[in-house]
Design a protein around this motif. Structure first.
Motif, PDB file in Angstrom:
ATOM      1  N   ASP A   1       0.829  -1.201   0.000  1.00  0.00           N
ATOM      2  CA  ASP A   1       0.000   0.000   0.000  1.00  0.00           C
ATOM      3  C   ASP A   1       0.865   1.254   0.000  1.00  0.00           C
ATOM      4  OD1 ASP A   1      -2.476   1.490   0.218  1.00  0.00           O
ATOM      5  OD2 ASP A   1      -1.941   1.839   2.315  1.00  0.00           O
ATOM      6  N   LEU A   2       1.957   1.231   0.744  1.00  0.00           N
ATOM      7  CA  LEU A   2       2.887   2.360   0.735  1.00  0.00           C
ATOM      8  C   LEU A   2       3.478   2.563  -0.661  1.00  0.00           C
ATOM      9  CD1 LEU A   2       4.567   4.545   2.171  1.00  0.00           C
ATOM     10  CD2 LEU A   2       6.221   2.759   2.752  1.00  0.00           C
ATOM     11  N   LYS A   3       3.802   1.462  -1.331  1.00  0.00           N
ATOM     12  CA  LYS A   3       4.332   1.564  -2.691  1.00  0.00           C
ATOM     13  C   LYS A   3       3.309   2.181  -3.634  1.00  0.00           C
ATOM     14  CE  LYS A   3       7.532  -2.354  -2.306  1.00  0.00           C
ATOM     15  NZ  LYS A   3       7.893  -3.710  -2.809  1.00  0.00           N
ATOM     16  N   ASP A   4       2.034   1.830  -3.463  1.00  0.00           N
ATOM     17  CA  ASP A   4       0.984   2.433  -4.290  1.00  0.00           C
ATOM     18  C   ASP A   4       0.921   3.938  -4.088  1.00  0.00           C
ATOM     19  OD1 ASP A   4       0.302  -0.041  -5.288  1.00  0.00           O
ATOM     20  OD2 ASP A   4      -1.395  -0.341  -3.930  1.00  0.00           O
ATOM     21  N   ASP A   5       0.987   4.370  -2.834  1.00  0.00           N
ATOM     22  CA  ASP A   5       0.953   5.810  -2.545  1.00  0.00           C
ATOM     23  C   ASP A   5       2.148   6.526  -3.166  1.00  0.00           C
ATOM     24  OD1 ASP A   5      -1.363   5.442  -1.108  1.00  0.00           O
ATOM     25  OD2 ASP A   5      -0.363   5.346   0.830  1.00  0.00           O
ATOM     26  N   ILE A   6       3.302   5.899  -3.096  1.00  0.00           N
ATOM     27  CA  ILE A   6       4.505   6.517  -3.668  1.00  0.00           C
ATOM     28  C   ILE A   6       4.378   6.619  -5.177  1.00  0.00           C
ATOM     29  CG2 ILE A   6       6.971   6.124  -4.078  1.00  0.00           C
ATOM     30  CD1 ILE A   6       7.147   5.066  -1.228  1.00  0.00           C
ATOM     31  N   ARG A   7       3.817   5.601  -5.813  1.00  0.00           N
ATOM     32  CA  ARG A   7       3.637   5.638  -7.270  1.00  0.00           C
ATOM     33  C   ARG A   7       2.736   6.808  -7.669  1.00  0.00           C
ATOM     34  NH1 ARG A   7       3.155  -0.143  -6.364  1.00  0.00           N
ATOM     35  NH2 ARG A   7       4.979  -1.218  -7.234  1.00  0.00           N
ATOM     36  N   LEU A   8       1.653   7.007  -6.937  1.00  0.00           N
ATOM     37  CA  LEU A   8       0.751   8.126  -7.243  1.00  0.00           C
ATOM     38  C   LEU A   8       1.430   9.469  -7.016  1.00  0.00           C
ATOM     39  CD1 LEU A   8      -2.706   6.960  -5.832  1.00  0.00           C
ATOM     40  CD2 LEU A   8      -2.074   7.275  -8.222  1.00  0.00           C
ATOM     41  N   ASN A   9       2.169   9.597  -5.918  1.00  0.00           N
ATOM     42  CA  ASN A   9       2.855  10.850  -5.622  1.00  0.00           C
ATOM     43  C   ASN A   9       3.914  11.175  -6.671  1.00  0.00           C
ATOM     44  OD1 ASN A   9       1.356  11.223  -3.281  1.00  0.00           O
ATOM     45  ND2 ASN A   9       2.856  10.192  -1.978  1.00  0.00           N
ATOM     46  N   VAL A  10       4.641  10.162  -7.102  1.00  0.00           N
ATOM     47  CA  VAL A  10       5.672  10.373  -8.121  1.00  0.00           C
ATOM     48  C   VAL A  10       5.031  10.763  -9.444  1.00  0.00           C
ATOM     49  CG1 VAL A  10       7.451   9.222  -9.500  1.00  0.00           C
ATOM     50  CG2 VAL A  10       7.399   8.915  -7.027  1.00  0.00           C
ATOM     51  N   ALA A  11       3.935  10.080  -9.802  1.00  0.00           N
ATOM     52  CA  ALA A  11       3.251  10.407 -11.057  1.00  0.00           C
ATOM     53  C   ALA A  11       2.746  11.846 -11.037  1.00  0.00           C
ATOM     54  CB  ALA A  11       2.094   9.435 -11.285  1.00  0.00           C
ATOM     55  N   ASN A  12       2.191  12.271  -9.917  1.00  0.00           N
ATOM     56  CA  ASN A  12       1.701  13.646  -9.798  1.00  0.00           C
ATOM     57  C   ASN A  12       2.846  14.643  -9.927  1.00  0.00           C
ATOM     58  OD1 ASN A  12      -0.031  15.808  -9.324  1.00  0.00           O
ATOM     59  ND2 ASN A  12       0.184  15.657  -7.100  1.00  0.00           N
ATOM     60  N   ALA A  13       3.949  14.380  -9.231  1.00  0.00           N
ATOM     61  CA  ALA A  13       5.101  15.280  -9.295  1.00  0.00           C
ATOM     62  C   ALA A  13       5.702  15.309 -10.700  1.00  0.00           C
ATOM     63  CB  ALA A  13       6.157  14.861  -8.275  1.00  0.00           C
ATOM     64  N   TYR A  14       5.734  14.156 -11.357  1.00  0.00           N
ATOM     65  CA  TYR A  14       6.291  14.074 -12.718  1.00  0.00           C
ATOM     66  C   TYR A  14       5.441  14.894 -13.685  1.00  0.00           C
ATOM     67  CZ  TYR A  14       8.532  11.893 -16.789  1.00  0.00           C
ATOM     68  OH  TYR A  14       9.231  11.668 -17.945  1.00  0.00           O
ATOM     69  N   LEU A  15       4.120  14.725 -13.603  1.00  0.00           N
ATOM     70  CA  LEU A  15       3.231  15.471 -14.485  1.00  0.00           C
ATOM     71  C   LEU A  15       3.300  16.967 -14.201  1.00  0.00           C
ATOM     72  CD1 LEU A  15       0.136  13.106 -14.545  1.00  0.00           C
ATOM     73  CD2 LEU A  15       1.754  13.527 -16.387  1.00  0.00           C
ATOM     74  N   GLN A  16       3.581  17.328 -12.950  1.00  0.00           N
ATOM     75  CA  GLN A  16       3.735  18.745 -12.620  1.00  0.00           C
ATOM     76  C   GLN A  16       4.960  19.338 -13.310  1.00  0.00           C
ATOM     77  OE1 GLN A  16       1.403  20.510 -10.643  1.00  0.00           O
ATOM     78  NE2 GLN A  16       2.515  22.150 -11.670  1.00  0.00           N
ATOM     79  N   VAL A  17       6.042  18.565 -13.351  1.00  0.00           N
ATOM     80  CA  VAL A  17       7.234  19.030 -14.080  1.00  0.00           C
ATOM     81  C   VAL A  17       6.914  19.186 -15.561  1.00  0.00           C
ATOM     82  CG1 VAL A  17       9.624  18.515 -14.675  1.00  0.00           C
ATOM     83  CG2 VAL A  17       8.774  17.944 -12.408  1.00  0.00           C
TER      84      VAL A  17
END
Length: 452
Positions: A132-148
């Motif tokens: 579950d922690l890995k899922d949260d990290i994947r979403l956070n990284v995707a959001n940060a990546y799309l922000q860049v």
């Protein structure tokens, strides 16, 4: 000298190759974050501890085996171990004892077996928590990546607009110098250029900040040499909206790790209740002991014939060895309501876990419903932004034609250009907002995060 130049060329080539900045894709960022996140490493250590607990629970089902040995020196009155006769006088004797003992729990209300079952459940629960922690990290990284990506695309548009304005500024400057256009037009275009230049500077800052935020999620400290791939993404095709929010929620219930983790907590609490109830039952323990001894004390012969003797070390070990075995039964009668209170606490913990499980399911349903609404909302917002941008561009082209022939003043032309700039920024922002919401909804449907 020639060899030195060759060596310098090789070193220079090496540093030039290594100085090239790596461009990270979304998949690479997600994979790297999952593999190197400190929180994940801590959770993995917790999982290793849980697996050790599982080994402990298995060991409690097995008999133990212990060896013991002792040695002592005695001065004074002595009992001869070979004949149990007292020896008068100040005699110094050496004595030693040794043996083995083993105990095994034959029955304790099945608590040992249930402890092992609980340890296995706990290992499964810890794995769900880690996933579950890995899922949260994947979403956070995707959001940060799309922000860049969003900030980079906005920066490209700002730079392109500034270049166009610079061309207009040069042209208007020539017209002002030749007396064709008033100086007010030049000042208005200069103000527009300065504003766009400020937008470029702000855009560069936003790109840098968003890159740093993404690097921090990946726990990369070399911010200057960290960047993502320079790609422009269109809205990826998706048929996720062909499914209703209820269908997506039902699918999420079957595989979401947070739901599995919550369910495993219910299973653990139920097993804890079984273990607590096991304390009401008797405990039956089996034991086995083997021991022997040696003493160098001398005494009279056992047949009274006179004289003394002392058997040898090996002989005494065989003569005085012995075994004992049996079983011990303990029946709980009263222990100050300790067992009863533990059972009551376990029932409360089970009820709390069940309520938390239901609350987590409701939270997931609410999240999926919100994600579904967000996708529809941001899709419409993106479509509206594109239509607005198209209309603003047509209006700008018309305004530019009028401005070029002197039918529009510089202030009105600057306003038309500003409206195009705002429409461009809105279209970029809503596009990546829509992409991220789309990826979230797909993620809840079990589709891995990807921009392909």
């Amino acid at each position: 000298m020639r060899h030195k130049l060759t060596l310098l060329l090789i070193i220079g080539t090496f540093f030039a190759m290594n100085g090239q900045m790596k461009k990270w894709t979304l998949e690479e960022c997600v994979t790297y974050a999952v593999d190197n996140n400190l929180s994940i490493e801590q959770f993995e250590l917790d999982l290793e501890n849980v697996k050790i607990d599982e080994s402990d629970a298995l060991g409690n089902l097995l008999p133990n085996l212990n060896a013991n040995a002792s040695a002592s020196k005695n001065v004074g009155f002595t009992i001869v171990s070979t004949s149990n006769a007292p020896v008068a006088g100040n005699q110094s004797t050496f004595n030693s004892n040794g043996g083995f003992n083993s105990n095994v729990t034959l029955f304790n209300g099945l608590r040992n077996i249930k402890q092992m079952q609980r340890a296995k459940l706990n290992a499964i629960s810890s794995q769900y928590r880690l996933d579950d922690l890995k899922d949260d990290i994947r979403l956070n990284v995707a959001n940060a990546y799309l922000q860049v990506l969003s900030n980079k695309e906005a920066l490209k548009v700002s730079r392109a607009q500034y270049e166009v304005t610079e061309q207009d500024l040069n042209r208007i400057n020539e017209l002002v110098e030749s007396g064709v256009s008033p100086r007010g037009d030049l000042l208005e275009i200069e103000a527009t250029a300065a504003n766009q230049q400020q937008q470029v500077v702000n855009g560069e800052s936003l790109v840098l900040i968003s890159r740093v935020n993404l690097a921090q999620l990946l726990q990369i400290t070399d911010y200057e040499n960290f960047d993502i791939a320079d790609e422009s993404f269109d809205v990826p095709p998706s048929d996720i909206l062909d499914n209703s929010a209820k269908v997506i929620f039902d699918k999420a219930l079957t595989f979401r790790n947070d739901i599995k983790f919550s369910q495993s907590n219910v299973d653990l609490a139920s097993k804890d209740l079984e273990i607590a109830k096991g304390a009401y039952l008797p405990t039956l323990t089996g034991f086995f002991n083997y021991g022997t001894r040696y003493s160098d004390a001398t005494g009279p012969l056992p047949d009274g014939a006179g004289g003394t003797f002392t058997p040898g070390f090996i002989d005494q070990l065989w003569i005085f060895d012995g075994i004992s075995y049996g079983a011990q039964l303990n029946v709980p009668i009263f222990n100050g309501w300790n067992t009863r209170n533990n059972v009551r606490r376990s029932k409360i913990s089970l009820k709390r876990a069940e309520l938390q499980f239901e609350q987590d399911k409701l939270a997931l349903e609410s999240t999926v419903q919100q994600a579904y609404v967000d996708v529809n909302t941001f899709e419409k917002a993106y479509e509206a932004a594109l239509k607005t941008l198209e209309a603003r561009r047509l209006a700008y082209d018309y305004a530019k034609e009028r401005f070029d022939v002197g039918l529009m003043n510089s202030f009105d032309f600057s306003q038309a250009q500003a409206r195009v700039d705002n429409a461009e920024a809105s279209a970029i922002r809503t596009k990546y907002d829509y992409i991220f919401r789309l990826k979230i909804l797909e993620f809840y449907f079990g589709i891995p995060i990807s921009l392909n």
